[in-house]
Design a protein around this motif. Structure first.
Motif: not given
Length: 181
Positions: A27-29, A129-134, A144-147, A152-155
């Motif tokens: 799920v991309l947020l 950079d913000g996405v990775r930090a998020m 649990k989150s991923v790029v 950024w998204g939730l698993v």
């Protein structure tokens, strides 16, 4: 101006404005905020529209409402409610899509909540950079989150039901996407 309806009307109830299902189970947020300082008034006045004397500028977003990085889900819902209420007041029945170019969309255009500059990859050179930090911040809080696809998204979308999800989303978002983050 987009002609789609309020994301909550499409069954999206999480703390984000847009949820996109990828080919995988991700799920991309994407959330919004203008990164402004201070606190938002809790009353309707925080959803004020620009005065009728605002002139057209080269900036097509001038005068639009923006969701702030530090807005919680209630703040976000209030902004979306103001937009959908405006559409209803201008003849768009509940749960119906406003036709592109309709008078209702024109009348309510400035109430349509926009994403903040910090959350716009085209406007924020630090967006990646913000996405990775998020993702790192959310994972530190057990969410649990991923790029994925540059966002950024939730698993699992079920993560939105975890205790303190909105608190951590706001905290991580401000820390990850603010200018000093």
């Amino acid at each position: 101006m987009s002609s789609f309806t309020d994301p909550r009307r499409r069954g999206i109830t999480g703390p984000v404005l847009t949820v996109v299902a990828a080919g995988t189970a991700l799920v991309l947020l994407s959330s919004c905020g203008d990164g402004g300082k201070g606190t938002r008034d809790e009353g309707v006045a925080s959803i004020a529209t620009p005065s009728s004397t605002v002139q057209k500028t080269a900036d097509p977003d001038a005068g639009h409402v923006r969701i702030r990085l530090d807005d919680n889900q209630q703040d976000i819902n209030r902004l979306w409610d103001a937009w959908t209420n405006c559409l209803h007041e201008h003849g768009v029945p509940g749960n119906q899509k406003a036709p592109a170019g309709s008078p209702a969309l024109k009348a309510c255009e400035l109430k349509y909540p926009l994403q903040p500059v910090e959350m716009d990859p085209a406007a924020n050179p630090r967006y990646s950079d913000g996405v990775r930090a998020m993702v790192k911040c959310m994972n530190r809080h057990g969410i649990k989150s991923v790029v994925s696809n540059g966002n950024w998204g939730l698993v699992s979308g079920d993560s939105m039901n975890l205790p303190d999800f909105d608190k951590y989303r706001v905290e991580c978002q401000v820390k990850s996407f603010s200018a000093g983050g």
